[in-house]
Scaffold this active site. Structure first.
Site, PDB file in Angstrom:
ATOM      1  CD  GLU A 131      46.410  61.083  81.534  1.00 49.87           C
ATOM      2  OE1 GLU A 131      46.301  59.915  81.158  1.00 49.87           O
ATOM      3  OE2 GLU A 131      45.444  61.820  81.775  1.00 49.87           O
ATOM      4  CD  GLN A 168      46.582  56.056  81.215  1.00 45.57           C
ATOM      5  OE1 GLN A 168      47.190  57.086  81.518  1.00 45.57           O
ATOM      6  NE2 GLN A 168      47.201  54.981  80.787  1.00 45.57           N
ATOM      7  CB  ILE A 184      42.558  49.213  88.263  1.00 42.87           C
ATOM      8  CG1 ILE A 184      41.994  50.101  89.385  1.00 42.87           C
ATOM      9  CG2 ILE A 184      42.874  47.828  88.799  1.00 42.87           C
ATOM     10  CD1 ILE A 184      42.942  50.302  90.559  1.00 42.87           C
ATOM     11  N   GLY A 208      38.751  48.062  91.795  1.00 42.44           N
ATOM     12  CA  GLY A 208      38.303  48.601  90.514  1.00 42.44           C
ATOM     13  C   GLY A 208      38.867  47.745  89.405  1.00 42.44           C
ATOM     14  CB  ALA A 209      37.964  45.944  86.842  1.00 39.16           C
ATOM     15  N   GLY A 210      39.083  49.305  85.928  1.00 38.79           N
ATOM     16  CA  GLY A 210      39.164  50.193  84.774  1.00 38.79           C
ATOM     17  C   GLY A 210      40.571  50.332  84.234  1.00 38.79           C
ATOM     18  CD  GLU A 211      41.175  53.429  79.400  1.00 37.08           C
ATOM     19  OE1 GLU A 211      41.980  54.372  79.563  1.00 37.08           O
ATOM     20  OE2 GLU A 211      40.388  53.378  78.447  1.00 37.08           O
ATOM     21  CB  CYS A 263      39.970  60.931  89.180  1.00 31.56           C
ATOM     22  SG  CYS A 263      41.475  60.741  88.202  1.00 31.56           S
ATOM     23  CG  ASN A 264      43.347  64.263  87.990  1.00 33.64           C
ATOM     24  OD1 ASN A 264      43.329  64.365  89.208  1.00 33.64           O
ATOM     25  ND2 ASN A 264      44.162  63.451  87.354  1.00 33.64           N
TER      26      ASN A 264
END
Length: 417
Positions: free
Chosen positions: A112, A114, A192, A187-190, A50-51
């Site tokens: 972070e 992730q 979230i 959503g159901a990813g990391e 996303c970034n």
């Protein structure tokens, strides 16, 4: 051969540009194959979050301008409209950049964790596609090791700071007591999952998880005592949500202005707090125009995040020292490959000389020449042939005043000056 990274991130491009340059799961394999089949890259990895969107390439015919043109063309854009947002790093800088990215030093949220999982996923996808070879394979494994060292040897990850944490922190500013609120997580990813964990720590009243695959939503919701629904059920349950946080990989918005407007009427205009972490965006930008809605994107979270970073700054300086050292290690290995090829070539040349001379010696023995004479012939011939070319080159270097070559030979052959 050239090693480079071409990309853009949250510091160089706004979200409306970043969302047009993403590589979703449905197109990334084709993109990797296109890069390695037609753009001069013998190896390629694409990191798309996303970034950031970054292309890591290694090859002998790489041309940065061609690569930029390919990126624009692949997404149906004009190269000139994209160039202002892109950065390019080569060789040493490319290695350093990846190590900083994997360690979380270039993230919107400093340190972070992730991003390391996302880097590993990008490498795995490229490996499965067959576009990772000796160089990028070694480089990405080196980045994983460096990131682990940064997290182990510094306090970079001690403070709970992330996009998910920032989203929950903002929700607490709007709803001081979350125990009476309902959160809808899309959503159901990391990200979230991390958001759900932070919400649970803040005693959130109720969690609803919406996902395209309901089974995955149920698996996540079950961990936090929540309720799972499919994406098509969102309009039905949206009026229940005081907090909406969305992070999916959908190429189009999953929540539109009309659905939110309808939900607000049913809520009798009680405020809704929304955070759209996804790129491309999950929530239509027009939702921001509605009264009683507080809509934030990943870019809006930066101010909140900055307040939680002070404790990580000193750790980041320590991490930078580790990155510098580990970058030097990889570059030294990369440069050593040239020496390895040279050594292999020199050994092959010496092997041919040995075989040729040994053959002559064997024929001399077969013809009855005394073994002592054959041994002397073998030793003298091998010595002369192996020394002929170096001696000739050194003599010429002396005649031409090439002192650097002479000094290098002194070191190479370990000779007294």
């Amino acid at each position: 051969m050239t090693l480079l990274v071409l990309g853009l991130n949250h510091t160089t491009a706004p979200v409306d540009i970043r969302e047009r340059i993403t590589f979703g799961p449905d197109i990334i394999v084709g993109a990797l194959r296109s890069l390695t089949e037609s753009e001069g890259a013998s190896e390629a990895v694409i990191l798309s979050t996303c970034n950031r969107t970054e292309i890591y390439c290694y090859g002998c015919d790489l041309n940065p301008d061609q690569l930029q043109a390919w990126l624009a063309r692949f997404h149906g854009l004009e190269a000139g409209n994209l160039s202002a947002y892109l950065y390019l790093h080569q060789e040493h800088k490319a290695v350093e950049h990846l190590l900083r990215v994997a360690s979380g030093l270039n993230s919107l949220v400093l340190g972070e964790p992730q991003i390391l999982g996302q880097v590993k996923s990008a490498w795995q996808t490229a490996s499965d596609t067959g576009t990772v070879g000796k160089i990028l394979g070694r480089l990405f494994q080196h980045s994983f090791s460096a990131a682990k060292q940064v997290r182990t040897d510094t306090a970079i990850g001690d403070s709970p700071v992330s996009v998910a944490f920032a989203a929950v922190s903002l929700s607490r500013q709007i709803f001081s007591d979350l125990s009476q609120q309902t959160a809808l997580l899309i959503g159901a990813g990391e990200t979230i999952e991390l958001t759900a964990r932070h919400l649970q720590q803040q005693n959130i009243g109720r969690i609803i998880v919406a996902n395209r695959t309901v089974a995955k939503a149920h698996e996540l919701a079950e961990q936090f005592g929540g309720y799972a629904i499919g994406l098509t059920e969102i309009p039905t349950h949206l009026p229940e949500a005081d907090i909406v946080i969305s992070s999916t990989a959908s190429p189009v918005p999953v929540l539109g202005k009309g659905a939110v407007e309808s939900a607000l009427k049913q809520r009798r205009h009680q405020p809704m707090f929304m955070v759209d972490i996804a790129v491309p965006r999950d929530i239509e930008a027009e939702v921001r125009e509605l009264r009683d809605v507080y809509l934030y994107t990943v870019d809006d979270l930066e101010e909140v995040i900055q307040e939680n970073l002070k404790s990580r700054q000193q750790a980041a300086e320590q991490a930078a020292e580790i990155i510098e050292l580990r970058t030097g290690e990889f570059i030294a290995w990369l440069r050593s490959l040239d020496a390895v090829e040279m050594i292999q070539s020199y050994r092959s040349q010496a092997h041919l000389i040995k075989q040729e001379t040994l053959g002559k010696a064997q024929r001399m023995l077969d013809n009855g020449t005394a073994p002592e004479q054959v041994l002397e012939f073998l030793a003298n011939t091998l010595t002369n042939k192996l020394l002929h070319t170096p001696s000739s080159q050194l003599r010429e270097a002396g005649s031409n005043g090439q002192r650097e070559l002479l000094e290098a030979a002194t070191t190479l052959f370990q000779l007294d000056k």
